[in-house]
Enzyme design. Structure first.
Site, PDB file in Angstrom:
ATOM      1  N   CYS A 169       1.045  -0.874   0.105  1.00  0.00           N
ATOM      2  CA  CYS A 169      -0.107  -0.087  -0.178  1.00  0.00           C
ATOM      3  C   CYS A 169       0.676   0.794  -0.047  1.00  0.00           C
ATOM      4  CB  CYS A 169      -0.796  -0.015   0.979  1.00  0.00           C
ATOM      5  SG  CYS A 169      -2.263   1.334   1.626  1.00  0.00           S
ATOM      6  N   GLY A 170       1.375   1.932  -1.153  1.00  0.00           N
ATOM      7  CA  GLY A 170       1.435   3.065  -1.228  1.00  0.00           C
ATOM      8  C   GLY A 170       1.353   4.905  -0.363  1.00  0.00           C
ATOM      9  N   HIS A 171       0.475   5.090  -0.287  1.00  0.00           N
ATOM     10  CA  HIS A 171      -0.004   5.752   0.925  1.00  0.00           C
ATOM     11  C   HIS A 171      -0.346   5.620   1.985  1.00  0.00           C
ATOM     12  CE1 HIS A 171      -4.205   3.100   2.000  1.00  0.00           C
ATOM     13  NE2 HIS A 171      -3.903   5.053   3.375  1.00  0.00           N
TER      14      HIS A 171
ATOM     15  N   HIS B  16      -9.238  -4.200  -8.119  1.00  0.00           N
ATOM     16  CA  HIS B  16      -8.406  -2.659  -7.659  1.00  0.00           C
ATOM     17  C   HIS B  16      -8.922  -2.086  -9.159  1.00  0.00           C
ATOM     18  CE1 HIS B  16      -6.545  -3.087  -4.272  1.00  0.00           C
ATOM     19  NE2 HIS B  16      -6.268  -1.896  -4.321  1.00  0.00           N
TER      20      HIS B  16
ATOM     21  N   ASP C 215     -10.453   5.397  -2.916  1.00  0.00           N
ATOM     22  CA  ASP C 215      -9.088   6.281  -2.719  1.00  0.00           C
ATOM     23  C   ASP C 215      -8.927   7.407  -2.640  1.00  0.00           C
ATOM     24  OD1 ASP C 215      -6.522   6.603  -1.591  1.00  0.00           O
ATOM     25  OD2 ASP C 215      -5.662   4.768  -3.070  1.00  0.00           O
TER      26      ASP C 215
ATOM     27  N   CYS D 136      -3.663   7.378  -4.407  1.00  0.00           N
ATOM     28  CA  CYS D 136      -3.291   5.910  -5.063  1.00  0.00           C
ATOM     29  C   CYS D 136      -1.815   5.378  -5.493  1.00  0.00           C
ATOM     30  CB  CYS D 136      -3.768   5.235  -5.309  1.00  0.00           C
ATOM     31  SG  CYS D 136      -4.003   2.735  -5.500  1.00  0.00           S
TER      32      CYS D 136
HETATM   33  O1  PYC Z   1      -1.852   4.002  -1.526  1.00  0.00           O
HETATM   34  O2  PYC Z   1      -1.044   1.891  -2.253  1.00  0.00           O
HETATM   35  C1  PYC Z   1      -1.960   2.936  -2.321  1.00  0.00           C
HETATM   36  C2  PYC Z   1      -3.464   1.803  -2.120  1.00  0.00           C
HETATM   37  C3  PYC Z   1      -4.001   0.703  -1.919  1.00  0.00           C
HETATM   38  C4  PYC Z   1      -5.531   0.759  -1.408  1.00  0.00           C
HETATM   39  C5  PYC Z   1      -5.179   2.076  -0.936  1.00  0.00           C
HETATM   40  N1  PYC Z   1      -4.312   2.993  -1.181  1.00  0.00           N
END
Ligand code: PYC
Length: 317
Positions: A93-95, A213, A237, A241
């Site tokens: 998960c990046g965020h 996703h 999101d 994301c």
């Molecule tokens: O930021 O990768 C992301 C992410 C995945 C699901 C919610 N945020």
């Protein structure tokens, strides 16, 4: 305190609008010698009620991403992390990684500089900048298939690319609805219809992996593109994301629309932005870097009353 309560310490943050709940203590011990992906399996198979307790209502909600702080295997790493949400587990998960770094800084466990973070799908290099922003060098990302056609009831034939950015994405460039907050309901139902059609038509990521996703795009005046990303739990999101932006960069690189090192600004539906770039990894894939900012919202103790019928959340089997 009355010992009928089980305490779980959490740090809540948001990254460009998208919340992350870091679980600092109070979860069952997972074998610290096991890899992070093995520990994810133990949590999922033997202790999933704790994910539900902190992610589902009444303590959580469908927008929240959880991050369990783990002791890393590699002594050079700052931390390990397992991500999850109201539905289940996320590879990466990046965020959430940006939120994790802001929370580690708040806890005094990370100072500005470089930090290695272990995730279930590989190691992620992060840089905690002195202005509070965080860069993450994500895992190997690549486009798996281009221009895949899916027949979506009520929408007709939709074309999209399937790409991996730490999670599996179906990326649709065709404008299906205005990407604006007033239009969230329509965008959500479009994405759900696409996701269902992909599953029914057995269109998957590599090795039959579910595409969980869905990402829509629109031109934007303040960034290179604006997106709407529907996450597996059914919420969108609020950030652009991190893994979705990585999947986008993989497609742009494969189409030769973005050069190595060039900056791509990805806006979210709420107008927040990630700054992204990549280096080539091999002829198929890239290593993306995503930069964004997270803010601390709460340092909380969640209490689980053993006699509460909803101590493990509200859910239907
Ligand atoms: O930021 O990768 C992301 C992410 C995945 C699901 C919610 N945020």
């Amino acid at each position: 305190m009355d010992n009928k309560y089980h305490s779980i310490r959490v740090i809540d943050s948001h990254t460009e609008g998208e919340p992350t709940r870091l679980i600092v203590s109070g979860f069952p011990e997972l074998n610290n010698k096991a890899s992070i992906s093995e520990r994810l399996n133990t949590l999922k198979n033997d202790h999933d009620q704790w994910r539900k307790a902190v992610m589902l209502e009444p303590r959580g909600h469908d927008v929240l991403v959880g991050a369990l702080l783990c002791k890393p295997n590699n002594p050079q790493a700052t931390a390990g992390v397992i991500f999850f949400n109201n539905e289940g587990y996320l590879g990466m998960c990046g965020h959430g990684t940006i939120g994790l770094m802001a929370s580690l800084r708040y806890l005094g466990l990370a100072h500005p500089g470089e930090h290695l973070i272990e995730t279930p799908v590989g190691d992620v290099k992060t840089t905690l900048h002195s202005d509070n922003s965080v860069s993450i060098q994500n895992i190997y990302s690549y486009r798996y298939r281009k221009d895949v056609e899916v027949d979506v009831p009520s929408l007709g034939k939709i074309k999209g690319d399937i790409a991996w950015g730490g999670n599996w994405f179906f990326l649709v460039n065709q404008l299906l609805g205005d990407i604006h907050l007033h239009n969230v309901k329509q965008l959500t139902s479009i994405c759900l219809a696409i996701k269902t059609a992909l599953a029914e038509q057995k269109i998957t990521g590599k090795n039959g992996a579910e595409i969980d996703h869905i990402e829509l795009f629109q031109a934007d005046q303040t960034a290179d593109s604006k997106n709407f990303v529907l996450c597996p739990g059914g919420a969108y999101d609020r950030s652009p994301c991190g893994t979705g932006t990585s999947a986008k960069l993989a497609c742009l690189a494969a189409d030769k629309l973005l050069k190595e090192g060039e900056i791509w600004r990805q806006a979210s539906i709420i107008g927040s932005q990630f700054e992204a770039s990549y280096v080539e990894s091999d002829s198929h894939g890239i290593i993306p870097t995503i930069k964004g900012t997270a803010y601390i919202c709460a340092d909380n103790t969640l209490l689980i009353d053993g006699s509460d019928p909803f101590r493990y959340g509200i859910f239907s089997e």
